[in-house]
Motif scaffolding. Structure first.
Motif, PDB file in Angstrom:
ATOM      1  N   LEU A  79      46.103  75.760  43.342  1.00 52.57           N
ATOM      2  CA  LEU A  79      44.831  75.116  43.691  1.00 52.57           C
ATOM      3  C   LEU A  79      45.089  73.933  44.624  1.00 52.57           C
ATOM      4  O   LEU A  79      45.981  73.123  44.381  1.00 52.57           O
ATOM      5  N   VAL A  80      44.311  73.862  45.690  1.00 49.30           N
ATOM      6  CA  VAL A  80      44.317  72.673  46.554  1.00 49.30           C
ATOM      7  C   VAL A  80      42.990  71.971  46.311  1.00 49.30           C
ATOM      8  O   VAL A  80      41.930  72.570  46.445  1.00 49.30           O
ATOM      9  N   THR A  82      40.276  68.640  46.687  1.00 49.68           N
ATOM     10  CA  THR A  82      39.845  67.456  47.429  1.00 49.68           C
ATOM     11  C   THR A  82      38.676  66.845  46.672  1.00 49.68           C
ATOM     12  O   THR A  82      38.168  67.434  45.728  1.00 49.68           O
ATOM     13  N   ALA A 108      35.675  72.560  52.450  1.00 45.41           N
ATOM     14  CA  ALA A 108      36.181  73.707  51.678  1.00 45.41           C
ATOM     15  C   ALA A 108      35.380  74.967  52.004  1.00 45.41           C
ATOM     16  O   ALA A 108      35.949  76.046  52.216  1.00 45.41           O
ATOM     17  N   VAL A 111      36.343  76.263  55.451  1.00 45.99           N
ATOM     18  CA  VAL A 111      37.640  76.960  55.466  1.00 45.99           C
ATOM     19  C   VAL A 111      37.453  78.382  54.935  1.00 45.99           C
ATOM     20  O   VAL A 111      37.916  79.362  55.524  1.00 45.99           O
ATOM     21  N   ARG A 112      36.731  78.484  53.815  1.00 41.93           N
ATOM     22  CA  ARG A 112      36.476  79.819  53.242  1.00 41.93           C
ATOM     23  C   ARG A 112      35.771  80.719  54.253  1.00 41.93           C
ATOM     24  O   ARG A 112      36.179  81.865  54.480  1.00 41.93           O
ATOM     25  N   SER A 122      43.563  83.967  51.799  1.00 39.18           N
ATOM     26  CA  SER A 122      44.002  82.606  51.485  1.00 39.18           C
ATOM     27  C   SER A 122      45.115  82.686  50.455  1.00 39.18           C
ATOM     28  O   SER A 122      45.090  83.536  49.567  1.00 39.18           O
ATOM     29  N   ASN A 125      43.557  78.664  46.096  1.00 35.86           N
ATOM     30  CA  ASN A 125      42.145  78.428  45.814  1.00 35.86           C
ATOM     31  C   ASN A 125      41.814  77.003  46.228  1.00 35.86           C
ATOM     32  O   ASN A 125      42.694  76.141  46.270  1.00 35.86           O
ATOM     33  N   LEU A 126      40.550  76.767  46.534  1.00 37.16           N
ATOM     34  CA  LEU A 126      40.140  75.433  46.960  1.00 37.16           C
ATOM     35  C   LEU A 126      39.185  74.836  45.933  1.00 37.16           C
ATOM     36  O   LEU A 126      38.380  75.559  45.341  1.00 37.16           O
ATOM     37  N   TYR A 190      46.524  67.254  46.512  1.00 42.09           N
ATOM     38  CA  TYR A 190      45.220  66.600  46.426  1.00 42.09           C
ATOM     39  C   TYR A 190      44.992  65.798  47.702  1.00 42.09           C
ATOM     40  O   TYR A 190      45.878  65.061  48.153  1.00 42.09           O
TER      41      TYR A 190
END
Ligand SMILES: [Zn+2]
Length: 401
Positions: A79-80, A82, A108, A111-112, A122, A125-126, A190
């Motif tokens: 997981l990334v 923000t 996010a 980007v998706r 990807s 996951n964001l 993060y």
């Protein structure tokens, strides 16, 4: 500048930001969205609506952190994360915190959408998070990120009370955000975007910064205990005046900060509680909330020693006792070098120059450095102003960030 708006939705990032800034508006450009207030609840509900609208899976953990996740690579993928916070000071600005959350949603989702358009997969996951109670205006600061990172237990955080004796648990339940969901697993990285709340960028005439270091802060609540007496008949030498002792410490801490080399030490006593706080009663109690901030741990240590010496001297002079009611040290530190480097390079690829700056205030990102590589991006605050309705960042800079 390359636009990053998530496309195909009714509102753009700037629309959402303007909309969000009206929630809890104080009518003078500022907001009052103190954690657990009705306005904070309204802001939380709006955020959840947008998260769902943009396709995020929403969860609220037991300390009231709101997470929105985009499952792009399967449950077991890294997981990334923000995000930032959406609570504010009682008369705070609308940029502090909210900017990073609202911009994070858009980034996010963009980007998706871009990956989907290019039929690319990807590898992560964001997620976007709105941390509970960052400001510390009502409960202890950085509450949500402290619990998430294990720096504080859930129970002690929920049991923490405000000045009216209302616990964080009650406050969160009152707005319907005492969650029951399990927080997402720790991220592999993060990223927090936050207005600077300082003037380094403005002074250097730069529009984009990467916080590479944070100042340390030693926060000490000093309590003086004297004895009540009538302010009229009580002889001067017989008084045990707690406020008199606190006043000496306030002046001494200001003098310490003023005499330090510019940019090396910031000192403050910004909160004072006086008991019984009556004009004709010698105060029997005074609590002064002292902060000592510096990039240099030695400077903080020396200042702390000086504070204790001053407190002892002041207590003797005022014929009172003193005690330390709270003693929190946050050591200065550095954000992840690799990610910071990446941020500089990405800015360059977008035709922007990002410069390294320090953050003098605390952020949830600092808590996150304990559990994963963390980077903080920042844009200018006009005149360095923060925690004030006049806090301002231009639309251009908001989009640049
Ligand atoms: Zn903030």
């Amino acid at each position: 500048m390359r636009k990053v708006d998530a496309v195909g939705y009714a509102e753009t990032f700037l629309d959402r930001f303007a909309h969000f800034s009206r929630i809890g508006s104080t009518g003078d450009g500022g907001v009052d969205r103190v954690e657990g207030s009705q306005a904070n609840g309204e802001a939380r509900r709006q955020l959840v609506r947008w998260m769902k609208e943009l396709g995020f899976n929403v969860s609220v953990d037991e300390i009231g952190n709101i997470f929105g996740l985009l499952n792009l690579a399967g449950e077991s993928a890294p997981l990334v994360l923000t995000g930032s916070h959406i609570d504010s000071q009682p008369r705070g600005g609308c940029f502090d915190g909210a900017y990073g959350v609202i911009a994070g949603l858009d980034a996010a989702a963009a980007v998706r959408d871009r990956l989907a358009k290019q039929s690319k997969a990807s590898s992560a996951n964001l997620g976007v998070v709105a941390w509970m109670g960052e400001e510390g205006a009502r409960f202890r600061p950085l509450m949500g990120s402290r619990v998430y990172t294990g720096a504080r237990t859930l129970q002690s955080a929920l049991d923490g009370k405000d000045m009216q004796g209302i616990s964080a648990r009650e406050a969160l339940a009152g707005i319907g955000f005492l969650g029951t969901d399990t927080a997402p697993k720790l991220p592999v990285a993060y990223v927090e975007l936050h207005v600077e709340c300082g003037s380094q960028l403005e002074v250097r005439k730069k529009s984009l910064g990467v916080f590479t270091r944070w100042w340390g802060a030693h926060k000490v609540d000093l309590t003086f205990e004297g004895k009540t007496a009538h302010t009229g008949p009580t002889p001067m030498r017989a008084r045990q005046d707690a406020l008199y002792a606190a006043a000496q410490v306030i002046v001494a801490m200001r003098a310490l900060g003023d005499s330090a080399e510019i940019g090396s030490l910031h000192t403050s006593v910004a909160k004072l509680e006086v008991v019984p706080n009556s004009p004709n009663v010698v105060p029997c109690g005074a609590t002064a909330c002292v902060e000592l901030r510096s990039l240099d741990p030695e400077v903080i240590k020396r200042s702390y020693d000086h504070l204790l010496a001053c407190a002892s001297f002041a207590a003797t002079t005022a014929r009172v006792k003193y005690a330390i009611a709270r003693d929190d040290l946050r050591e200065p530190g550095k954000f992840h070098e690799g990610l910071s480097q990446l941020a500089f390079e990405v800015a360059k690829c977008n035709g922007e120059e990002a410069v390294a700056v320090d953050t003098l205030g605390g952020h949830d990102a600092i808590m996150m450095t304990a559990v994963c590589p963390t980077v903080m991006l920042t844009v200018p605050s006009r005149a360095g102003l923060c925690h004030h309705p006049d806090e301002w960042t231009s639309q251009e800079d908001l989009e640049r960030g």
